[in-house]
Design a protein around this motif. Structure first.
Motif, short mmCIF file in Angstrom:
data_model
loop_
_atom_site.label_atom_id
_atom_site.label_comp_id
_atom_site.label_asym_id
_atom_site.label_seq_id
_atom_site.Cartn_x
_atom_site.Cartn_y
_atom_site.Cartn_z
N LEU A 104 34.89 40.29 -6.58
CA LEU A 104 36.03 39.45 -6.25
C LEU A 104 37.08 40.23 -5.47
O LEU A 104 37.70 39.70 -4.53
CB LEU A 104 36.64 38.88 -7.52
CG LEU A 104 35.75 37.91 -8.32
CD1 LEU A 104 36.46 37.45 -9.58
CD2 LEU A 104 35.35 36.70 -7.47
N ILE A 105 37.28 41.48 -5.85
CA ILE A 105 38.24 42.31 -5.11
C ILE A 105 37.77 42.49 -3.67
O ILE A 105 38.55 42.35 -2.71
CB ILE A 105 38.41 43.68 -5.80
CG1 ILE A 105 39.09 43.50 -7.17
CG2 ILE A 105 39.20 44.64 -4.93
CD1 ILE A 105 39.10 44.76 -8.00
N GLU A 106 36.48 42.80 -3.50
CA GLU A 106 35.94 42.99 -2.15
C GLU A 106 36.05 41.70 -1.34
O GLU A 106 36.35 41.72 -0.15
CB GLU A 106 34.48 43.44 -2.23
CG GLU A 106 34.25 44.74 -2.99
CD GLU A 106 34.96 45.92 -2.37
OE1 GLU A 106 35.08 45.97 -1.14
OE2 GLU A 106 35.41 46.80 -3.14
N ALA A 107 35.82 40.56 -1.99
CA ALA A 107 35.96 39.28 -1.30
C ALA A 107 37.41 39.05 -0.89
O ALA A 107 37.68 38.52 0.20
CB ALA A 107 35.48 38.15 -2.19
N GLY A 108 38.35 39.45 -1.77
CA GLY A 108 39.76 39.30 -1.43
C GLY A 108 40.15 40.10 -0.20
O GLY A 108 41.02 39.68 0.57
N LEU A 112 32.70 41.22 2.66
CA LEU A 112 31.68 40.43 2.00
C LEU A 112 30.39 41.20 1.77
O LEU A 112 29.69 40.96 0.78
CB LEU A 112 31.41 39.16 2.81
CG LEU A 112 32.58 38.16 2.86
CD1 LEU A 112 32.17 36.90 3.58
CD2 LEU A 112 33.08 37.83 1.46
N ASP A 113 30.03 42.13 2.65
CA ASP A 113 28.83 42.93 2.40
C ASP A 113 28.99 43.72 1.11
O ASP A 113 28.07 43.77 0.28
CB ASP A 113 28.58 43.89 3.57
CG ASP A 113 28.07 43.16 4.81
OD1 ASP A 113 27.69 41.99 4.70
OD2 ASP A 113 28.08 43.78 5.89
N SER A 114 30.17 44.34 0.93
CA SER A 114 30.43 45.08 -0.30
C SER A 114 30.48 44.15 -1.50
O SER A 114 30.04 44.50 -2.60
CB SER A 114 31.74 45.86 -0.18
OG SER A 114 31.67 46.83 0.84
N ALA A 115 31.02 42.95 -1.30
CA ALA A 115 31.11 41.99 -2.40
C ALA A 115 29.72 41.62 -2.90
O ALA A 115 29.46 41.60 -4.11
CB ALA A 115 31.87 40.74 -1.95
N PHE A 116 28.80 41.34 -1.98
CA PHE A 116 27.46 40.95 -2.41
C PHE A 116 26.67 42.14 -2.95
O PHE A 116 25.78 41.97 -3.80
CB PHE A 116 26.71 40.24 -1.29
CG PHE A 116 27.11 38.80 -1.17
CD1 PHE A 116 26.61 37.85 -2.04
CD2 PHE A 116 28.05 38.40 -0.23
CE1 PHE A 116 26.99 36.52 -1.97
CE2 PHE A 116 28.44 37.07 -0.15
CZ PHE A 116 27.91 36.13 -1.02
N ALA A 117 26.99 43.34 -2.52
CA ALA A 117 26.38 44.52 -3.12
C ALA A 117 26.81 44.63 -4.59
O ALA A 117 26.01 44.98 -5.46
CB ALA A 117 26.77 45.78 -2.36
N GLN A 118 28.07 44.31 -4.87
CA GLN A 118 28.56 44.34 -6.25
C GLN A 118 27.94 43.21 -7.08
O GLN A 118 27.61 43.40 -8.26
CB GLN A 118 30.08 44.25 -6.28
CG GLN A 118 30.80 45.48 -5.77
CD GLN A 118 30.55 46.70 -6.63
OE1 GLN A 118 30.36 46.59 -7.84
NE2 GLN A 118 30.55 47.87 -6.02
N LEU A 119 27.76 42.03 -6.48
CA LEU A 119 27.11 40.94 -7.21
C LEU A 119 25.66 41.31 -7.54
O LEU A 119 25.17 40.99 -8.63
CB LEU A 119 27.15 39.65 -6.39
CG LEU A 119 28.52 38.99 -6.23
CD1 LEU A 119 28.38 37.71 -5.40
CD2 LEU A 119 29.16 38.69 -7.58
N SER A 120 24.99 41.98 -6.62
CA SER A 120 23.63 42.44 -6.89
C SER A 120 23.62 43.44 -8.03
O SER A 120 22.74 43.40 -8.90
CB SER A 120 23.03 43.06 -5.62
OG SER A 120 21.73 43.54 -5.86
#
Length: 309
Positions: A104-108, A112-120
């Motif tokens: 969520l922080i990366e999305a903020g 987005l690439d980092s955000a989806f890496a964190q979701l993974s």
């Protein structure tokens, strides 16, 4: 006043609830109450201030750092949130929750690439549900608009309902449905009724049998730890049948034992084979081991699917 009377008066004063003083709440308790109140009301600016005060009072607890990071994320203080989230993880917050909050922080920050890496990372660590799905809606919407979110949602559901995504748990699905059941060769006459459903998030095939002779249920499950299917049948007469086996050559084949008859009858080896016969038919063949080592048919049942309008 005598010494005895004076002693009694002093004891009564000490024990009197009206005179006893209640200790004032400690500063840490007051800070925690204020922080929790702000958190529960989703007053994020006030929650950020309250949890910042709380972690200054006590640096040993993990949850205040997590909640501080969440509140800071909600009000757009992403750099501070990232730092406090790292502290929360070092102090023991589960990696999957930390990774989701990092996403969520990366999305903020529109990374987005980092955000989806964190979701993974989150689903790889076992995340099975989105924490507090009502929070961070703008950030979640930013992620959901990305085509990669569908894969995350599937991985999330796989963690929550693993049997729904494992083909081994689907091998007995040909038995699902509502069936009229008669002995092989019988035409007409009363039929037994068997209703087969999936329960426990698709992990268990449940049988509910009823006929003129009684009722019974079975529970069937693929046990990945032993790479076998298991069935446990129970009925109103106190019978317990226990089987294990595999699906192969198009049939489910169970071997095990059942009561030989009566409380003192012991148990007898038994095997059951389920074979589909087209989309709306099925054969269930039960065989019993005799004393001379040969197998004889105990029952031979034909299923006919009951079709709903």
């Amino acid at each position: 006043m005598s010494k005895t009377i004076l002693s009694v008066v002093l004891i009564m004063l000490v024990r009197s609830p009206a005179i006893a003083q209640t200790p004032a709440p400690s500063p840490i308790s007051a800070a925690r109450q204020a922080a929790n109140a702000a958190w529960n009301s989703r007053d994020w600016p006030r929650a950020a201030e309250a949890y910042a005060a709380l972690v200054r009072e006590d640096t040993t607890l993990a949850q205040p750092y997590l909640r501080l990071a969440v509140a800071q994320t909600e009000i757009g203080r992403y750099a501070e949130a990232r730092q406090n989230l790292a502290v929360a993880e070092r102090k023991g917050i589960a990696p999957q929750q930390v990774a989701y909050r990092r996403a969520l922080i990366e999305a903020g920050e529109n990374r987005l690439d980092s955000a989806f890496a964190q979701l993974s990372r989150a689903v790889g660590a076992g995340l099975a549900a989105v924490p507090n799905p009502g929070d961070s809606l703008p950030l979640m919407q930013r992620l959901k608009r990305d085509a990669r979110y569908a894969a995350f949602a599937t991985a999330l559901d796989r963690n929550a309902r693993p049997c729904m995504h494992d083909d081994k748990h689907k091998e007995f699905d040909f038995w699902l449905g509502t069936w009229d059941v008669r002995p092989r060769g019988q035409v007409g006459g009363p039929a037994g009724r068997n209703v087969i459903t999936k329960i426990e998030n698709g992990c268990v095939v449940h049988e509910s049998w009823s006929a003129q002779g009684g009722t019974g249920q079975s529970y069937n499950i693929w046990d990945a730890t032993r790479s076998k299917w298991f069935q446990y049948w129970v009925d109103g007469g106190g019978g317990l049948h226990e089987y294990s086996g595999w699906f192969h050559d198009g049939s489910m084949r169970y071997d095990g034992s059942m009561p030989a008859g009566g409380p003192a009858g012991g148990r007898v080896a038994f095997r059951v084979t389920f074979t589909p016969q087209g989309p709306d038919g099925l054969r269930q063949h039960g065989e019993r081991l005799q004393g001379d080592g040969t197998w004889v048919t105990a029952y031979d049942l034909i299923y006919e699917r009951v079709k709903t309008p």
